[in-house]
Design a protein around this motif. Structure first.
Motif, PDB file in Angstrom:
ATOM      1  N   ALA A 144      -5.537  -8.036  -2.698  1.00 20.45           N
ATOM      2  CA  ALA A 144      -6.924  -8.492  -2.601  1.00 20.45           C
ATOM      3  C   ALA A 144      -7.001  -9.982  -2.270  1.00 20.45           C
ATOM      4  O   ALA A 144      -7.878 -10.415  -1.512  1.00 20.45           O
ATOM      5  CB  ALA A 144      -7.664  -8.199  -3.897  1.00 20.45           C
TER       6      ALA A 144
ATOM      7  N   THR B 223      -0.036  -5.604  -7.960  1.00 24.19           N
ATOM      8  CA  THR B 223       0.023  -5.423  -6.509  1.00 24.19           C
ATOM      9  C   THR B 223      -1.379  -5.428  -5.920  1.00 24.19           C
ATOM     10  O   THR B 223      -1.619  -6.014  -4.865  1.00 24.19           O
ATOM     11  CB  THR B 223       0.750  -4.111  -6.156  1.00 24.19           C
ATOM     12  OG1 THR B 223       2.044  -4.134  -6.741  1.00 24.19           O
ATOM     13  CG2 THR B 223       0.863  -3.928  -4.658  1.00 24.19           C
ATOM     14  N   LEU B 224      -2.309  -4.787  -6.610  1.00 23.80           N
ATOM     15  CA  LEU B 224      -3.699  -4.773  -6.155  1.00 23.80           C
ATOM     16  C   LEU B 224      -4.267  -6.188  -6.097  1.00 23.80           C
ATOM     17  O   LEU B 224      -4.900  -6.567  -5.119  1.00 23.80           O
ATOM     18  CB  LEU B 224      -4.546  -3.890  -7.067  1.00 23.80           C
ATOM     19  CG  LEU B 224      -6.032  -3.837  -6.736  1.00 23.80           C
ATOM     20  CD1 LEU B 224      -6.251  -3.270  -5.343  1.00 23.80           C
ATOM     21  CD2 LEU B 224      -6.769  -3.013  -7.780  1.00 23.80           C
ATOM     22  N   GLU B 225      -4.052  -6.975  -7.128  1.00 21.75           N
ATOM     23  CA  GLU B 225      -4.544  -8.359  -7.156  1.00 21.75           C
ATOM     24  C   GLU B 225      -3.941  -9.183  -6.025  1.00 21.75           C
ATOM     25  O   GLU B 225      -4.639  -9.950  -5.369  1.00 21.75           O
ATOM     26  CB  GLU B 225      -4.251  -9.003  -8.508  1.00 21.75           C
ATOM     27  CG  GLU B 225      -5.039  -8.406  -9.653  1.00 21.75           C
ATOM     28  CD  GLU B 225      -6.546  -8.528  -9.487  1.00 21.75           C
ATOM     29  OE1 GLU B 225      -7.030  -9.552  -8.948  1.00 21.75           O
ATOM     30  OE2 GLU B 225      -7.256  -7.585  -9.879  1.00 21.75           O
TER      31      GLU B 225
ATOM     32  N   VAL C 164       0.854  -1.191   0.000  1.00 27.46           N
ATOM     33  CA  VAL C 164       0.000   0.000   0.000  1.00 27.46           C
ATOM     34  C   VAL C 164       0.887   1.238   0.000  1.00 27.46           C
ATOM     35  O   VAL C 164       1.754   1.392   0.852  1.00 27.46           O
ATOM     36  CB  VAL C 164      -0.933   0.014   1.237  1.00 27.46           C
ATOM     37  CG1 VAL C 164      -1.704   1.306   1.317  1.00 27.46           C
ATOM     38  CG2 VAL C 164      -1.871  -1.180   1.200  1.00 27.46           C
TER      39      VAL C 164
ATOM     40  N   ARG D  50     -14.835  -7.379  -5.113  1.00 25.22           N
ATOM     41  CA  ARG D  50     -14.403  -6.439  -6.143  1.00 25.22           C
ATOM     42  C   ARG D  50     -15.577  -5.514  -6.495  1.00 25.22           C
ATOM     43  O   ARG D  50     -16.669  -5.971  -6.774  1.00 25.22           O
ATOM     44  CB  ARG D  50     -13.962  -7.208  -7.377  1.00 25.22           C
ATOM     45  CG  ARG D  50     -13.437  -6.337  -8.493  1.00 25.22           C
ATOM     46  CD  ARG D  50     -12.978  -7.180  -9.674  1.00 25.22           C
ATOM     47  NE  ARG D  50     -12.030  -8.200  -9.296  1.00 25.22           N
ATOM     48  CZ  ARG D  50     -10.714  -8.012  -9.187  1.00 25.22           C
ATOM     49  NH1 ARG D  50     -10.217  -6.819  -9.414  1.00 25.22           N
ATOM     50  NH2 ARG D  50      -9.923  -8.988  -8.858  1.00 25.22           N
TER      51      ARG D  50
ATOM     52  N   TRP E 282      -7.479   1.769  -0.908  1.00 25.46           N
ATOM     53  CA  TRP E 282      -6.036   1.886  -0.761  1.00 25.46           C
ATOM     54  C   TRP E 282      -5.397   2.129  -2.120  1.00 25.46           C
ATOM     55  O   TRP E 282      -5.793   1.558  -3.117  1.00 25.46           O
ATOM     56  CB  TRP E 282      -5.451   0.610  -0.164  1.00 25.46           C
ATOM     57  CG  TRP E 282      -5.959   0.324   1.204  1.00 25.46           C
ATOM     58  CD1 TRP E 282      -6.855  -0.629   1.561  1.00 25.46           C
ATOM     59  CD2 TRP E 282      -5.617   1.000   2.414  1.00 25.46           C
ATOM     60  NE1 TRP E 282      -7.092  -0.592   2.908  1.00 25.46           N
ATOM     61  CE2 TRP E 282      -6.340   0.403   3.453  1.00 25.46           C
ATOM     62  CE3 TRP E 282      -4.763   2.049   2.710  1.00 25.46           C
ATOM     63  CZ2 TRP E 282      -6.234   0.821   4.769  1.00 25.46           C
ATOM     64  CZ3 TRP E 282      -4.659   2.473   4.015  1.00 25.46           C
ATOM     65  CH2 TRP E 282      -5.386   1.850   5.043  1.00 25.46           C
ATOM     66  N   GLN E 283      -4.384   2.954  -2.146  1.00 22.02           N
ATOM     67  CA  GLN E 283      -3.642   3.197  -3.376  1.00 22.02           C
ATOM     68  C   GLN E 283      -2.413   2.291  -3.374  1.00 22.02           C
ATOM     69  O   GLN E 283      -1.682   2.214  -2.390  1.00 22.02           O
ATOM     70  CB  GLN E 283      -3.221   4.659  -3.448  1.00 22.02           C
ATOM     71  CG  GLN E 283      -2.843   5.099  -4.821  1.00 22.02           C
ATOM     72  CD  GLN E 283      -2.763   6.622  -4.915  1.00 22.02           C
ATOM     73  OE1 GLN E 283      -3.139   7.344  -3.990  1.00 22.02           O
ATOM     74  NE2 GLN E 283      -2.277   7.100  -6.023  1.00 22.02           N
ATOM     75  N   VAL E 284      -2.225   1.586  -4.495  1.00 19.75           N
ATOM     76  CA  VAL E 284      -1.088   0.678  -4.644  1.00 19.75           C
ATOM     77  C   VAL E 284      -0.343   1.020  -5.929  1.00 19.75           C
ATOM     78  O   VAL E 284      -0.829   1.789  -6.756  1.00 19.75           O
ATOM     79  CB  VAL E 284      -1.551  -0.799  -4.653  1.00 19.75           C
ATOM     80  CG1 VAL E 284      -2.190  -1.174  -3.325  1.00 19.75           C
ATOM     81  CG2 VAL E 284      -2.508  -1.068  -5.786  1.00 19.75           C
TER      82      VAL E 284
END
Length: 92
Positions: free
Chosen positions: A79, A74-76, A4, A87, A67-69
């Motif tokens: 999650a 990175t997001l996947e 994050v 989602r 959240w900013q990634v």
């Protein structure tokens, strides 16, 4: 390195949006952003268009955290580590 990079936004479901707007502007120093279709509104605190979403409802609590990634991969990965993560859609 942590996945994050920063907090993107917070959404609140509140019983009294107008009281929340007054508190946010007068006490927290946030700026009114724009109205939402459901009667809620957004708030700004920096160069971003919106950081807070205020929606009418009974929860009186945080309803969503964004959240900013760094990137989609990175997001996947993030999650996949969160139990019960759902989602959102483009409309949400």
């Amino acid at each position: 390195m942590h996945p994050v990079t920063q907090l993107g936004y917070l959404a609140f479901e509140v019983r009294s949006p107008e009281a929340w707007r007054s508190f946010a502007e007068q006490t927290l120093g946030l700026s009114y952003g724009e109205p939402l279709d459901d009667g809620g509104f957004t708030l700004r605190m920096d160069e971003h268009r919106q950081r807070f979403f205020i929606e009418a409802g009974e929860l009186d609590d945080v309803s969503c955290i964004g959240w900013q990634v760094a990137d989609a991969a990175t997001l996947e990965a993030l999650a996949a580590r969160l139990p019960g993560c759902t989602r959102g859609t483009a409309a949400e």
